[in-house]
Design a protein around this motif. Structure first.
Motif, mmCIF file in Angstrom:
data_model
loop_
_atom_site.group_PDB
_atom_site.id
_atom_site.type_symbol
_atom_site.label_atom_id
_atom_site.label_comp_id
_atom_site.label_asym_id
_atom_site.label_seq_id
_atom_site.Cartn_x
_atom_site.Cartn_y
_atom_site.Cartn_z
ATOM 1 N N ASP A 23 -11.145 1.651 22.094
ATOM 2 C CA ASP A 23 -10.636 2.368 20.914
ATOM 3 C C ASP A 23 -10.729 1.468 19.689
ATOM 4 O O ASP A 23 -10.523 0.257 19.765
ATOM 5 C CB ASP A 23 -9.177 2.786 21.093
ATOM 6 N N GLU A 24 -11.003 2.088 18.541
ATOM 7 C CA GLU A 24 -10.985 1.380 17.267
ATOM 8 C C GLU A 24 -9.594 1.546 16.664
ATOM 9 O O GLU A 24 -9.048 2.649 16.640
ATOM 10 C CB GLU A 24 -12.045 1.929 16.316
ATOM 11 N N VAL A 25 -9.033 0.451 16.167
ATOM 12 C CA VAL A 25 -7.674 0.437 15.657
ATOM 13 C C VAL A 25 -7.675 -0.225 14.278
ATOM 14 O O VAL A 25 -8.385 -1.205 14.055
ATOM 15 C CB VAL A 25 -6.743 -0.354 16.615
ATOM 16 N N ILE A 26 -6.870 0.327 13.362
ATOM 17 C CA ILE A 26 -6.674 -0.282 12.049
ATOM 18 C C ILE A 26 -5.310 -0.961 12.059
ATOM 19 O O ILE A 26 -4.301 -0.352 12.419
ATOM 20 C CB ILE A 26 -6.723 0.763 10.914
ATOM 21 N N CYS A 27 -5.278 -2.239 11.664
ATOM 22 C CA CYS A 27 -4.051 -3.031 11.638
ATOM 23 C C CYS A 27 -3.608 -3.191 10.183
ATOM 24 O O CYS A 27 -4.427 -3.532 9.328
ATOM 25 C CB CYS A 27 -4.291 -4.404 12.246
ATOM 26 N N PHE A 28 -2.341 -2.935 9.911
ATOM 27 C CA PHE A 28 -1.771 -3.075 8.574
ATOM 28 C C PHE A 28 -0.746 -4.196 8.575
ATOM 29 O O PHE A 28 0.082 -4.278 9.482
ATOM 30 C CB PHE A 28 -1.049 -1.786 8.142
ATOM 31 N N LEU A 29 -0.777 -5.043 7.555
ATOM 32 C CA LEU A 29 0.242 -6.055 7.331
ATOM 33 C C LEU A 29 0.911 -5.666 6.016
ATOM 34 O O LEU A 29 0.252 -5.543 4.993
ATOM 35 C CB LEU A 29 -0.379 -7.444 7.225
ATOM 36 N N TYR A 30 2.239 -5.429 6.054
ATOM 37 C CA TYR A 30 2.929 -4.900 4.872
ATOM 38 C C TYR A 30 4.393 -5.327 4.858
ATOM 39 O O TYR A 30 4.916 -5.851 5.826
ATOM 40 C CB TYR A 30 2.831 -3.372 4.854
ATOM 41 N N ARG A 31 5.027 -5.067 3.719
ATOM 42 C CA ARG A 31 6.471 -5.275 3.582
ATOM 43 C C ARG A 31 7.139 -3.908 3.655
ATOM 44 O O ARG A 31 6.747 -2.984 2.967
ATOM 45 C CB ARG A 31 6.809 -5.928 2.252
ATOM 46 N N ASP A 32 8.176 -3.811 4.493
ATOM 47 C CA ASP A 32 8.903 -2.544 4.610
ATOM 48 C C ASP A 32 9.912 -2.406 3.476
ATOM 49 O O ASP A 32 9.974 -3.248 2.570
ATOM 50 C CB ASP A 32 9.561 -2.411 5.987
ATOM 51 N N GLU A 34 13.000 -2.874 3.354
ATOM 52 C CA GLU A 34 13.963 -3.980 3.283
ATOM 53 C C GLU A 34 13.300 -5.287 2.867
ATOM 54 O O GLU A 34 13.958 -6.335 2.822
ATOM 55 C CB GLU A 34 14.661 -4.175 4.640
ATOM 56 N N GLY A 35 11.997 -5.273 2.646
ATOM 57 C CA GLY A 35 11.279 -6.482 2.247
ATOM 58 C C GLY A 35 10.841 -7.347 3.410
ATOM 59 O O GLY A 35 10.358 -8.458 3.209
ATOM 60 N N GLN A 36 10.973 -6.851 4.644
ATOM 61 C CA GLN A 36 10.580 -7.616 5.828
ATOM 62 C C GLN A 36 9.082 -7.449 6.080
ATOM 63 O O GLN A 36 8.525 -6.373 5.894
ATOM 64 C CB GLN A 36 11.354 -7.140 7.058
ATOM 65 N N LEU A 37 8.440 -8.509 6.526
ATOM 66 C CA LEU A 37 7.026 -8.477 6.855
ATOM 67 C C LEU A 37 6.834 -7.741 8.168
ATOM 68 O O LEU A 37 7.509 -8.034 9.151
ATOM 69 C CB LEU A 37 6.512 -9.911 6.962
ATOM 70 N N GLN A 38 5.932 -6.764 8.184
ATOM 71 C CA GLN A 38 5.689 -5.947 9.369
ATOM 72 C C GLN A 38 4.195 -5.833 9.635
ATOM 73 O O GLN A 38 3.384 -5.968 8.731
ATOM 74 C CB GLN A 38 6.255 -4.530 9.173
ATOM 75 N N ARG A 39 3.868 -5.538 10.880
ATOM 76 C CA ARG A 39 2.488 -5.239 11.268
ATOM 77 C C ARG A 39 2.516 -3.915 12.011
ATOM 78 O O ARG A 39 3.379 -3.686 12.860
ATOM 79 C CB ARG A 39 1.929 -6.320 12.178
ATOM 80 N N ALA A 40 1.560 -3.048 11.695
ATOM 81 C CA ALA A 40 1.429 -1.773 12.396
ATOM 82 C C ALA A 40 -0.010 -1.618 12.838
ATOM 83 O O ALA A 40 -0.932 -1.825 12.051
ATOM 84 C CB ALA A 40 1.835 -0.621 11.488
#
Length: 164
Positions: A23-32, A34-40
């Motif tokens: 499967d091909e997947v797109i990974c996101f690195l962002y701030r939610d 609350e300002g916390q660093l997240q990966r989806a």
């Protein structure tokens, strides 16, 4: 300090469905919010359903590989992910995370220079270091300053949930 991006999640952040090998997947690195660093990690078929936060630092694509890949391939995969994250930082332009983006560029640039993926082009000029991406022959300009130790500590603490 050597940061490695954590391996791909095994299920889609949007649908909760497990990823299949290939499967091909797109990974996101962002701030939610609350300002916390997240990966989806999101299946490419579900990317349009992913509620894109305003503070996206970067995004990159990956292919799902079988578990148990040997250590050498896992390191190469992590390095490729780090390289893709560095390159994606130049594509996003959210003002909300500009300071973090510059710090990420600087740290990842130094790390990728050490791994010979980037090559510095002389000394910094006007607070900017030029790097040549060896494979694509594209020049990237990265802030070259002594990062604030408190910012590095803050980023490192936030990365604990994303890196090993």
């Amino acid at each position: 300090m050597d940061w490695q991006i954590k391996p791909l999640a095994r299920e889609c952040a949007v649908s909760g469905e497990p990823f299949e090998i290939g499967d091909e997947v797109i990974c996101f690195l962002y701030r939610d919010e609350e300002g916390q660093l997240q990966r989806a990690d999101v299946a490419t078929s579900k990317v349009d359903d992913f509620p894109r936060p305003e503070a996206v630092l970067g995004r990159w694509g990956r292919e799902v590989k079988p578990r148990g890949e040997d250590e050498r391939e896992a390191r190469a995969h992590a390095l490729a992910t780090t390289e893709e994250l560095f390159l994606s930082l130049f594509e996003s332009d959210s003002a909300d995370v500009a300071e973090d983006r510059e710090l990420f560029k600087q740290v990842l640039g130094l790390m990728l220079e050490r791994k010979r993926i980037l090559r510095s082009q002389g000394r910094p000029v006007d607070g900017q270091q030029s790097y040549l991406h060896v494979r694509s022959k594209v020049l990237y300009s990265v802030q070259s300053s002594d990062p604030d130790p408190a910012s590095l500590v803050r980023i490192q603490e936030e990365l604990n949930s994303l890196v090993f």
